[in-house]
Design an enzyme around this catalytic site. Structure first.
Site, mmCIF file in Angstrom:
data_model
loop_
_atom_site.group_PDB
_atom_site.id
_atom_site.type_symbol
_atom_site.label_atom_id
_atom_site.label_comp_id
_atom_site.label_asym_id
_atom_site.label_seq_id
_atom_site.Cartn_x
_atom_site.Cartn_y
_atom_site.Cartn_z
ATOM 1 N N GLU A 63 54.883 -21.353 11.444
ATOM 2 C CA GLU A 63 54.931 -20.639 12.732
ATOM 3 C C GLU A 63 54.652 -21.547 13.924
ATOM 4 O OE1 GLU A 63 53.463 -19.374 10.037
ATOM 5 O OE2 GLU A 63 54.407 -17.434 9.662
ATOM 6 N N HIS A 89 46.723 -9.149 7.575
ATOM 7 C CA HIS A 89 48.086 -8.727 7.900
ATOM 8 C C HIS A 89 48.137 -7.480 8.790
ATOM 9 C CE1 HIS A 89 49.075 -11.615 4.857
ATOM 10 N NE2 HIS A 89 50.362 -11.317 4.865
#
Lengths: 326, 370
Positions: free
Chosen positions: A60, A129
């Site tokens: 990322e 998450h």
């Protein structure tokens, strides 16, 4: 009007913008060959080819930073984070480069990037998450933050986001992806900073965004039936810019406010909204502003506990309404 | 031009020999093609960088410059050599030791000095400071403060160049301290995976702040490229001709074949990490003096150009005087310039709010100057 799911609405916006502007390119983990981890980009590789729909490695910081660099040259990358929760490994790129590069260069550089993906709890995936970073992102001047609650808004706001010349953080919701809605056909956009009055009422204002709008509407219906209350529900649609006027106008009508958000209470979007309302509409208030949000702990895994107790849901919104109306 | 060395380069030790004349890289194609005027201009740029930065010091010590001041003195041949190779579709990005690259790409020193003063006439309107110089009109994308954070951006510039079908490359500069940042490795992988025309240029001045290379990095810095199947080069940063010869080859490869590479350039900074660094704890004075006496990039190129009969004593003196005068004029300009106003704080934040008409509605700033 066409009936599209929230997922299909976003896909329609991405597709139309890809066709409109050769500089739009979609990048992210599993967006191409795998058809998208949540199938938002399903079929797009086949239709638009590998130059426009690009699978990235799990990297990322690297690929978000790369997108920011490309956007400085006029490319319009739409970068998918499989979960917004993964923003933390790209945080330096987002807050130091995307948010600051225009300022630090004295306005010489624009950064027309969109970073999108789901940001929500409620799917029993644990604390890593389930982050909802809209407050953290909106804390950084230079960024715009969008959290659509329904298919029509998702499509129109995504088109606006891609055409915007500032970096736009677009927060979706895995629990809304399958929800259908009526979506106007054609090239419809929505300006950022224009809230929707999702339900009109006179007795109480609920301010919400994202999936909390759905909970709030359900609670409002129940309160109409059970208590005869007319509750107004405002869907902010975007967090930054923020449609303060629509909120204040509603407060002047109802004199009571409940903020519903999938945020923990400390320094949440609702904290700031409450600060604005008390600063600018103190005399309109007949009761303290209350908030229904996420219970203040990391996201718990235990499925029924997360759903029933930790996250906002219609039952908790009802309890909040009754407290404000007391 | 040196490529993969057969033995690991020694690090940290002062060079033992004075480079010989003429430079063994004088005949490399990139240098053989230079006219006398171009060579003089390269020399002049190095002198201008050094005089500009030397002029910054008293100004800083007088309290006129805030924050940090990371001087590039000693490394001039790297930025000047590299940036002199740029074509119209080549791009440069660097870290916070960015004054040299700014002058090398052609930025005017007046707005550079004014930026240090925090004046509105600065190259970033007084909003960036020393670490954040930008000139996108010259393909110079900063000036970045977080170690290694600019490397994914540089990779993105290369992605953009390739996406738009242009024949260009990006040079992403970093110091030796940046090679241990994860973002750098992620960028290496993306560049190699996707054949992006980017050169990762490591300006190895041997110290990441006060920590020597031996104390911070395992193995050879440039060699890490091999893990990503990237070509790598190592070259000296004291001989401008060597810098140009090495980067010319790497740049051609990047532009023509979209091949990234890592270029490690051995160099040295004479001053502390920043002006706030007393520079007394981590290296010997002798080490600095040895480098200055044997490998000073200005002196080496001056000697070379005298040898080539391109420079004369008179011209050397003239260039030096002009560079000093230019630095003085930059200070005068900065002194005479106004600071940004309080209202300027909230300009240049969003593209949108800098336009005559906003494109969005609602509140975008959550307080304002009273």
């Amino acid at each position: 009007m066409a009936t599209l799911t929230y997922r299909e609405a976003i896909r329609a916006a991405l597709s139309e913008e890809i066709e409109r502007d050769p500089n739009v390119v979609i990048l992210g983990e599993e967006v191409a060959q795998f058809n998208g981890a949540y199938k938002v980009t399903e079929g797009m590789l086949e239709k638009y080819g590998p130059k426009r729909i690009v699978d990235t490695p799990i990297s990322e910081a690297g690929f978000i930073g790369m997108g920011i660099g490309a956007s400085m040259l006029g490319i319009r990358p739409v970068m998918e984070l499989m979960f917004w929760s993964f923003y933390s490994v790209a945080f330096d790129q987002i807050v130091n480069n995307a948010a600051n590069v225009r300022y630090m260069s004295g306005g010489q550089i624009a950064c027309p990037i969109v970073i999108r993906g789901p940001a929500n709890g409620g799917t029993n995936v644990g604390a890593t998450h389930s982050h909802t970073p809209e407050n953290i992102l909106a804390h950084h001047p230079g960024l715009k933050v969008v959290v659509p609650s329904n298919a029509a808004d998702a499509k129109a706001l995504m088109k606006t986001a891609i055409r915007d010349n500032d970096p736009v953080m677009f927060l979706e919701n895995t629990l809304l992806y399958g929800v259908p809605g009526e979506v106007p056909e054609g090239d419809v956009t929505l300006p950022f900073g224009r809230a929707a009055i999702a339900r009109e009422g006179k007795d109480l204002t609920i301010v919400a965004y994202g999936r909390c709008v759905v909970h709030s509407l359900a609670a409002a219906e129940q309160m109409k039936t059970e208590k005869g209350l007319d509750i107004e529900v405002i869907d902010l649609r975007t967090i930054r810019p923020l449609d303060v006027n629509t909120v204040l106008k509603s407060v002047a009508k109802t004199h009571r406010v409940l903020i519903v958000e999938e945020q923990r209470p400390f320094c949440s979007v609702g904290s700031h909204l409450a600060a604005i309302i008390q600063e600018e509409a103190f005399d309109e208030l007949d009761a303290p502003i209350l908030r229904v949000g996420t219970i203040d702990a990391p996201a718990i895994y235990a499925p029924p506990v997360e759903k029933q107790f930790q996250l906002p849901n219609p039952e908790r919104v009802v309890a909040g309404i009754l407290k404000v109306m007391r | 031009m040196s490529k993969k060395p057969s033995a690991p380069a020694e690090t940290g030790a002062a060079p033992a020999v004075t480079p010989s004349l003429p430079s063994p890289h004088a005949k490399a194609p990139a240098n053989a093609a230079l006219t006398a005027e171009q060579k003089i201009e390269l020399y002049r740029k190095m002198v201008r960088i050094r005089r500009f930065e030397e002029r910054c010091l008293p100004v800083y010590n007088a309290g006129k410059i805030g924050g940090f001041l990371h001087l590039y003195i000693g490394q001039e041949a790297v930025a000047v050599g590299a940036c002199s190779l740029m074509g119209k579709d080549d791009h440069v990005i660097t870290a916070y030791r960015d004054h040299g690259h700014a002058i090398a790409v052609g930025m005017d020193t007046k707005p550079l000095m004014a930026e240090l003063y925090g004046k509105v006439t600065g190259c970033s309107k007084g909003k960036g400071g020393s670490m954040h110089y930008f000139a996108p009109d010259l393909n110079y994308w900063g000036g970045h403060g977080i170690v290694g954070g600019q490397i994914p951006l540089g990779t993105g510039l290369a992605y953009g160049v390739k996406y738009q079908g242009k024949k260009g490359a990006a040079m992403a500069f970093m110091g030796d301290g940046a090679v241990n940042q994860g973002a750098v490795h992620e960028a290496y992988n993306l560049a190699a995976l996707w054949d992006l025309p980017v050169l990762f240029v490591i300006e190895n001045n041997r110290y990441s702040m006060g920590t020597s290379q031996e104390r911070s990095s395992a193995g050879e810095l440039g060699k890490r490229a091999e893990a990503y199947d990237m070509k790598w080069y190592v070259c000296g940063g004291h001989d401008l001709y060597e810098v140009r010869a090495t980067l010319d080859e790497a740049l051609r490869r990047a532009r023509e074949q979209h091949k990234p590479a890592v270029v490690e350039i051995d160099t040295y900074r004479y001053r502390g990490h920043s002006v706030a660094d007393p520079d007394k704890t981590y290296r010997d004075r002798k080490e600095i003096e040895d480098y200055r006496n044997t490998k000073d990039p200005l002196q080496i190129f001056q000697n070379q150009l005298v040898f080539e009969k391109v420079l004369t004593d008179a011209l050397i003196a003239e260039i030096d005087a002009a560079a000093r005068a230019e630095a003085d004029r930059a200070v005068e300009f900065a002194e005479a310039s106004p600071f940004p106003t309080a209202e300027d704080i909230q300009k240049d934040v969003y593209w949108e709010t800098d336009q005559a008409q906003r494109t969005s509605e609602g509140r975008i700033f959550f307080n304002n100057i009273d």
